[in-house]
Design an enzyme around this catalytic site. Structure first.
Site, short mmCIF file in Angstrom:
data_model
loop_
_atom_site.label_atom_id
_atom_site.label_comp_id
_atom_site.label_asym_id
_atom_site.label_seq_id
_atom_site.Cartn_x
_atom_site.Cartn_y
_atom_site.Cartn_z
N CYS A 37 -0.15 -2.77 3.31
CA CYS A 37 -0.71 -3.35 2.98
C CYS A 37 -1.42 -3.87 3.78
O CYS A 37 -1.51 -4.16 4.92
CB CYS A 37 -0.44 -4.10 2.02
SG CYS A 37 0.76 -4.90 2.83
N CYS B 45 0.69 -5.77 6.63
CA CYS B 45 0.85 -5.00 7.12
C CYS B 45 0.02 -5.11 8.73
O CYS B 45 1.16 -4.48 9.37
CB CYS B 45 1.80 -3.84 6.93
SG CYS B 45 3.31 -3.48 5.52
N ASP C 52 -2.96 -19.17 6.80
CA ASP C 52 -4.38 -18.64 4.90
C ASP C 52 -5.81 -18.59 5.90
O ASP C 52 -6.11 -19.65 5.87
CB ASP C 52 -3.89 -19.34 3.88
CG ASP C 52 -3.71 -18.23 2.93
OD1 ASP C 52 -3.13 -17.75 2.13
OD2 ASP C 52 -5.19 -17.89 2.59
N HIS D 197 7.91 -4.09 5.28
CA HIS D 197 6.81 -4.14 4.00
C HIS D 197 7.99 -4.26 2.37
O HIS D 197 8.91 -3.76 2.37
CB HIS D 197 5.98 -3.32 3.63
CG HIS D 197 5.28 -2.84 2.11
ND1 HIS D 197 3.82 -3.29 2.04
CD2 HIS D 197 5.66 -2.86 1.07
CE1 HIS D 197 3.72 -3.40 0.89
NE2 HIS D 197 4.46 -3.13 0.57
N ASN E 17 5.11 -16.54 -4.17
CA ASN E 17 4.72 -16.72 -5.94
C ASN E 17 5.13 -14.93 -5.87
O ASN E 17 5.36 -14.31 -5.30
CB ASN E 17 3.06 -16.16 -5.61
CG ASN E 17 1.89 -17.63 -5.92
OD1 ASN E 17 2.74 -18.58 -7.15
ND2 ASN E 17 1.11 -17.34 -5.06
N GLY F 173 0.86 -15.67 -9.86
CA GLY F 173 -0.51 -15.37 -9.19
C GLY F 173 -1.06 -14.87 -8.16
O GLY F 173 -1.50 -15.04 -7.23
N HIS G 180 2.43 -8.26 -0.65
CA HIS G 180 3.44 -7.91 0.47
C HIS G 180 4.28 -9.39 0.91
O HIS G 180 4.24 -10.14 0.27
CB HIS G 180 3.00 -7.85 1.70
CG HIS G 180 3.62 -7.21 3.15
ND1 HIS G 180 3.50 -6.69 3.89
CD2 HIS G 180 4.90 -9.04 3.79
CE1 HIS G 180 4.33 -6.48 5.53
NE2 HIS G 180 5.07 -8.11 5.15
N HIS H 38 5.58 -13.17 0.86
CA HIS H 38 4.98 -14.04 1.68
C HIS H 38 5.31 -15.42 1.31
O HIS H 38 5.52 -15.75 -0.14
CB HIS H 38 3.27 -13.88 2.29
CG HIS H 38 2.87 -14.15 0.82
ND1 HIS H 38 2.97 -12.50 -0.53
CD2 HIS H 38 1.68 -15.04 0.45
CE1 HIS H 38 1.31 -12.50 -0.54
NE2 HIS H 38 1.88 -14.69 -1.12
N HIS I 6 3.83 -19.42 1.29
CA HIS I 6 2.97 -19.98 1.96
C HIS I 6 4.06 -21.11 1.52
O HIS I 6 4.59 -21.79 1.38
CB HIS I 6 2.77 -21.11 0.04
CG HIS I 6 1.10 -19.42 -0.25
ND1 HIS I 6 0.28 -19.52 0.13
CD2 HIS I 6 2.07 -18.66 -1.52
CE1 HIS I 6 -0.08 -18.30 -1.31
NE2 HIS I 6 0.68 -17.81 -0.65
P1 5GP Z 1 -0.73 -14.74 -2.80
O1 5GP Z 1 -1.91 -15.36 -4.35
O2 5GP Z 1 -0.36 -13.47 -3.21
O3 5GP Z 1 0.47 -15.41 -3.48
O4 5GP Z 1 -1.14 -15.03 -1.58
C1 5GP Z 1 -2.14 -14.60 -1.26
C2 5GP Z 1 -2.66 -15.43 0.25
O5 5GP Z 1 -3.52 -14.38 0.98
C3 5GP Z 1 -3.68 -16.01 -0.32
O6 5GP Z 1 -3.83 -17.48 -0.50
C4 5GP Z 1 -4.97 -15.65 -0.06
O7 5GP Z 1 -6.03 -16.71 0.64
C5 5GP Z 1 -4.39 -14.62 1.81
N1 5GP Z 1 -4.78 -13.63 2.10
C6 5GP Z 1 -5.66 -12.28 1.79
N2 5GP Z 1 -6.02 -12.13 2.70
C7 5GP Z 1 -6.04 -12.33 3.58
C8 5GP Z 1 -6.16 -12.02 5.16
O8 5GP Z 1 -6.96 -11.08 5.02
N3 5GP Z 1 -6.36 -13.00 6.18
C9 5GP Z 1 -5.63 -13.70 5.94
N4 5GP Z 1 -5.23 -14.79 6.70
N5 5GP Z 1 -4.62 -14.31 4.47
C10 5GP Z 1 -4.96 -13.82 3.34
ZN ZN Z 2 3.21 -4.50 3.54
#
Ligand code: 5GP
Ligand code: ZN
Length: 114
Positions: free
Chosen positions: A4, A7, A30, A46, A87, A93, A98, A100, A102
């Protein structure tokens, strides 16, 4: 199995602005910040979401939270306050499957969240 996006970041296959790293944990800015400070903290291992983390990983989850607090301090938002968001699955949302956390701060947050 296809890795992903987080990862790939953990394995340095795609770049990210890393703010903290150890053997188990990675934190990076982010790509689409929603606040002046917007850092993501992940386990390098992961797990798709909180729902996929075994109970035995509670120490790792705790370490991530304590590290998130430290990153907030280092970013200068520890005292004024910040929001940590985890989340989980579709209704929340969650976009990247993977787990995470925020860290959001540097501006006043509203409540309830959208
Ligand atoms: P989620 O909505 O899944 O809680 O948040 C995913 C977060 O990952 C979003 O805030 C999005 O901007 C961030 N994100 C998605 N792809 C990438 C990436 O390739 N690099 C970085 N640094 N952040 C990413
Ligand atoms: Zn992953």
């Amino acid at each position: 199995m296809e890795e992903c996006v987080f990862c790939k970041i953990a394995n340095k296959k795609i770049p990210a602005k890393v703010v903290y790293e150890d053997e188990e944990i990675l934190a990076f800015d982010d790509i689409n910040p929603q606040a002046p400070v917007h850092v993501l903290v992940i386990p390098k291992e992961h797990f798709a979401s909180l729902n996929d983390m075994p109970g035995g990983k509670q120490k790792l989850l705790g370490r991530i939270l304590i590290q998130a607090r430290e990153i907030a301090r280092q970013k200068g938002i520890g005292e004024r306050g910040y929001r940590i968001v985890l989340n989980t699955e579709k209704d929340s949302g969650q976009d990247v499957f993977h787990i995470h956390f925020h860290i959001l701060g540097g501006r006043r947050m509203s409540w309830p969240p959208g």
